[in-house]
Structures are given as C-alpha cells and as structure tokens.
Design an enzyme around this catalytic site. Structure first.
Site, PDB file in Angstrom:
ATOM      1  N   GLU A 214     -17.302  -8.133   9.800  1.00  0.00           N
ATOM      2  CA  GLU A 214     -16.076  -8.350  10.017  1.00  0.00           C
ATOM      3  C   GLU A 214     -15.307  -9.731   9.304  1.00  0.00           C
ATOM      4  O   GLU A 214     -16.175 -10.687   9.267  1.00  0.00           O
ATOM      5  CB  GLU A 214     -15.789  -8.098  11.324  1.00  0.00           C
ATOM      6  CG  GLU A 214     -16.179  -9.226  12.143  1.00  0.00           C
ATOM      7  CD  GLU A 214     -15.460  -9.446  13.381  1.00  0.00           C
ATOM      8  OE1 GLU A 214     -13.916  -9.605  13.227  1.00  0.00           O
ATOM      9  OE2 GLU A 214     -15.821  -9.833  14.696  1.00  0.00           O
TER      10      GLU A 214
ATOM     11  N   ASP B  67      -3.887  -5.375  28.696  1.00  0.00           N
ATOM     12  CA  ASP B  67      -4.243  -5.755  27.529  1.00  0.00           C
ATOM     13  C   ASP B  67      -5.825  -5.455  27.504  1.00  0.00           C
ATOM     14  O   ASP B  67      -6.828  -6.271  28.021  1.00  0.00           O
ATOM     15  CB  ASP B  67      -4.212  -7.370  27.305  1.00  0.00           C
ATOM     16  CG  ASP B  67      -4.363  -8.038  26.085  1.00  0.00           C
ATOM     17  OD1 ASP B  67      -5.010  -7.273  25.124  1.00  0.00           O
ATOM     18  OD2 ASP B  67      -4.350  -9.300  25.755  1.00  0.00           O
TER      19      ASP B  67
ATOM     20  N   SER C  40      -8.574  -4.338  24.468  1.00  0.00           N
ATOM     21  CA  SER C  40      -8.928  -4.425  22.938  1.00  0.00           C
ATOM     22  C   SER C  40      -8.910  -3.018  22.259  1.00  0.00           C
ATOM     23  O   SER C  40      -9.682  -2.130  23.221  1.00  0.00           O
ATOM     24  CB  SER C  40     -10.103  -5.211  22.443  1.00  0.00           C
ATOM     25  OG  SER C  40     -10.296  -5.186  20.989  1.00  0.00           O
TER      26      SER C  40
ATOM     27  N   LYS D 263     -17.147 -11.705  25.321  1.00  0.00           N
ATOM     28  CA  LYS D 263     -17.087 -13.103  25.642  1.00  0.00           C
ATOM     29  C   LYS D 263     -16.969 -13.244  27.223  1.00  0.00           C
ATOM     30  O   LYS D 263     -15.754 -12.307  27.549  1.00  0.00           O
ATOM     31  CB  LYS D 263     -15.889 -13.972  24.712  1.00  0.00           C
ATOM     32  CG  LYS D 263     -16.624 -14.721  23.506  1.00  0.00           C
ATOM     33  CD  LYS D 263     -15.652 -15.095  22.567  1.00  0.00           C
ATOM     34  CE  LYS D 263     -14.724 -14.005  22.139  1.00  0.00           C
ATOM     35  NZ  LYS D 263     -15.238 -13.011  21.431  1.00  0.00           N
TER      36      LYS D 263
HETATM   37  N1  PSU Z   1     -15.402 -12.120  18.961  1.00  0.00           N
HETATM   38  C1  PSU Z   1     -15.621 -13.503  18.646  1.00  0.00           C
HETATM   39  N2  PSU Z   1     -14.882 -13.943  17.751  1.00  0.00           N
HETATM   40  C2  PSU Z   1     -13.975 -13.112  17.409  1.00  0.00           C
HETATM   41  C3  PSU Z   1     -13.516 -11.749  17.804  1.00  0.00           C
HETATM   42  C4  PSU Z   1     -14.394 -11.382  18.814  1.00  0.00           C
HETATM   43  O1  PSU Z   1     -16.470 -13.831  18.930  1.00  0.00           O
HETATM   44  O2  PSU Z   1     -13.021 -13.556  16.499  1.00  0.00           O
HETATM   45  C5  PSU Z   1     -12.559 -11.029  17.206  1.00  0.00           C
HETATM   46  C6  PSU Z   1     -13.135  -9.734  16.811  1.00  0.00           C
HETATM   47  O3  PSU Z   1     -12.447  -9.408  15.428  1.00  0.00           O
HETATM   48  C7  PSU Z   1     -12.433  -8.509  17.639  1.00  0.00           C
HETATM   49  C8  PSU Z   1     -11.095  -9.210  18.120  1.00  0.00           C
HETATM   50  O4  PSU Z   1     -12.348  -7.511  16.930  1.00  0.00           O
HETATM   51  O5  PSU Z   1     -11.522 -10.713  18.360  1.00  0.00           O
HETATM   52  C9  PSU Z   1     -10.627  -8.801  19.450  1.00  0.00           C
HETATM   53  O6  PSU Z   1      -9.191  -9.219  19.431  1.00  0.00           O
HETATM   54  P1  PSU Z   1      -8.251  -8.349  20.460  1.00  0.00           P
HETATM   55  O7  PSU Z   1      -8.699  -8.791  21.979  1.00  0.00           O
HETATM   56  O8  PSU Z   1      -7.101  -8.938  20.069  1.00  0.00           O
HETATM   57  O9  PSU Z   1      -8.303  -6.807  20.269  1.00  0.00           O
HETATM   58 MN    MN Z   2      -5.274  -7.328  23.033  1.00  0.00          MN
END
Ligand code: PSU
Ligand code: MN
Length: 306
Positions: free
Chosen positions: A26, A139, A141, A160
């Site tokens: 990614e 919220d 993902s 995380k």
């Molecule tokens: N985990 C990490 N670093 C990141 C992300 C996840 O250690 O930068 C990123 C990934 O691309 C994941 C995104 O898909 O954060 C999730 O963001 P959100 O919670 O806005 O969906």
């Molecule tokens: Mn989100």
C-alpha cells in the site's frame, strides 16, 4: 484524460502473466503513515524485502489520476514527497481518477485493486479497524468491510492499539474475514507483540498459508480476505510502558484538537513518532519489513504447483 484503466508496471505485468509470485504493497503508509524523509527510504526498503524473499513488489497508488499497480521509483518519490496526496479508500478511487489527483491507497483500496489485478498476497503494517469511540462516532475503517468481499491474504501485525482491538476482532468475525496467527494464538497489537486477545487458529509456515488459499479456491468460497497476523518478537516491540503513556497522551490530544474521521489514524501515528523520539518509527519499520518478507514467502509458496 478519459482512459482510466489501471496501469501495471512492466515487471509486475510480466510476473502476473508468467504466474510468478507478486506481493501488493500500500502507499498510505508511505504518504500518511510515516514521517518524511524516512518514508521514501522505507518504501524502497519494503520493496527490497519482497525482492530478497523471491517475489515482485507491486506498490499501488494513484499518480495524476492514473491508478497504478507497481509504481516506479519516480511515482513512489512523488507520493512520498509532494504535498496534497489524498488518502484513498475504495470509494474515493473513481472520483480521484476523474479529477486527476495524486493519491495513496489504504489497505481497503489496495486490497480491492490488487485482487482485481490477480494478486493474492498483500503486506502492510497494521490493519485499520474499529475506533475507540465507534459506539458514538460510527468510525470503523472500510478496511474491514472491504476485506469481507475481497479475496486476498493480508499480512499485518494485527491492528494498532489506538483502535478498539476487541471490537475489531468481533467485526472481522461478523464480516466473515478469516484471521490466523503466524506461529501464535494471540492477536498482535502492532507496536506490541500481544494485543490482548486470543485467536482460534495458528499457522506455522508460508506453505500452510498457501494451503489455506488453495483450500478456499477448491471449496469455491473465495468470498473474503484472510488476515495473517504476524507479531513482532517480544524483544523488538515498543516498550509497553512508553506505549501506554504515549497512547494516553495521544488520545487526550485527539480530543482536545477535535481531529476526526480519516485524519485520526495519521494524527495518532504522527504523535507516536514524535512523542517516542523515533522509537515507534523504528518499530513500525521493523513490522513492515518483517511482513513484507513473510508475504513474499507466502506468495512464493502459493505460486508453486501443489
Ligand atoms: N496502519 C499503519 N499505518 C497506516 C495505516 C494503517 O500502521 O498508515 C493506514 C492504512 O492504509 C489503513 C488506514 O488502511 O491507515 C486506515 O485508515 P482509516 O482508519 O481512516 O480507515
Ligand atoms: Mn475512519
């Protein structure tokens, strides 16, 4: 521009045509998850880790509206260094293409694009999940719902600890996303070896993960993703006391600054990197490199005739 077809890097296209192992990577971790200037160096190191284990890296992202599977070094440099790179989930891809944006793909978008390209294995750091205040904010993902319908194996170090880990595991169960620990029955917590929850399944080798993928194909049930949770060895994790302190401060700051939505994950990651004076960055990099290595070995095992 009216030709929005996905562009494949030459090496990736050749490898896919020949059935050689390919690992998707990614770009959101590069543009939004890691601080400059380390992000570009690390992006290159991740690709090298995939190569060292015998597979071809396919970093996915959008450059000037063109969706690319297998960014070249110029593209990668651009996404790592220019301002204004959008964070793209699946729903953003077409709009970003039509408006000619530069964009980094999240786990959700990368998975969707990789699976469409015929790539079966993807390496990242940590998956997105259910945020801690999700009961009020909703919220969660799109990584989770996308993996419910996308047949790809994602090698990650769990989710995380900034998230609600237990709720995320419950949602993965509901959504039908497989979760296996790599040589463990404890779900890892990204910076921490142990995220505090048990897993039902553990696999011992890249070959065993490849066998899971083969079984899914032969069952005709290639509906969703498989999470391969690869913990850091305990002696490489972030000091748990430092971790807990940093997280508590980060969550307080988050509330005080009013950051919400897709900015939450980058905000908390940046807080960790500055508050731990680089210790969390070093751990983050180790996680990604280890996952890239394991993903490549899985891709190699999956490309061998059974
Ligand atoms: N985990 C990490 N670093 C990141 C992300 C996840 O250690 O930068 C990123 C990934 O691309 C994941 C995104 O898909 O954060 C999730 O963001 P959100 O919670 O806005 O969906
Ligand atoms: Mn989100």
């Amino acid at each position: 521009m009216t030709d929005f077809h996905i562009r494949h890097g030459a090496e990736v296209a050749d490898a896919l045509r020949a059935g050689r192992p390919v690992v998707a990577l990614e770009s959101t971790i590069v543009s939004h998850g890691l601080p400059r200037p380390d992000n570009l160096r690390v992006a290159r190191e991740i690709e090298q880790a995939v190569r060292d284990a015998g597979a071809v890296p396919a970093t996915i992202g959008m450059v000037g509206g063109q969706l690319v599977v297998g960014l070249d070094d110029g593209d990668l440099t651009r996404l790592a260094t220019v301002d204004g790179v959008a964070k793209l989930s699946v729903r953003d891809l077409a709009v970003a293409a039509a408006t000619g944006a530069d964009g980094a793909t999240t786990v959700a978008a990368t998975s969707a694009v990789a699976a469409a390209a015929g790539i079966r294995v993807f390496a990242t750091g940590g998956l997105g999940g259910v945020h801690r205040e999700a009961a009020q904010t909703f919220d969660e993902s799109a990584d989770l719902t996308t993996l419910a319908r996308t047949p790809i194996a994602v090698v990650c170090a769990g989710v995380k600890s900034i998230l609600d880990v237990g709720a995320t595991l419950e949602r993965l169960e509901t959504l039908g996303v497989g979760v296996v620990g790599y040589r463990t029955r404890r779900f890892p917590g990204f910076y921490l070896t142990d995220g505090g929850f048990d897993l039902d399944w553990s696999v011992d080798s890249p070959e065993q993960v490849a066998a899971v993928l083969t079984a899914r194909d032969q069952h005709g049930l290639r509906t969703g993703g498989l999470i391969v949770a690869n913990p850091l060895p305990a002696d490489e994790q972030l000091d748990p006391a430092l971790h807990d302190r940093t997280l508590a401060d980060g969550l307080t700051l988050l509330e005080r600054t009013g950051v919400t939505g897709k900015a939450v994950t980058p905000f908390l990651l940046a807080h960790f990197h500055s508050a731990t004076e680089g210790a969390s960055l070093a751990v983050n990099v180790r996680i990604i490199l280890r996952n890239a290595d394991l993903a490549a070995r899985i891709a190699v095992a999956a490309s061998r005739p059974a």
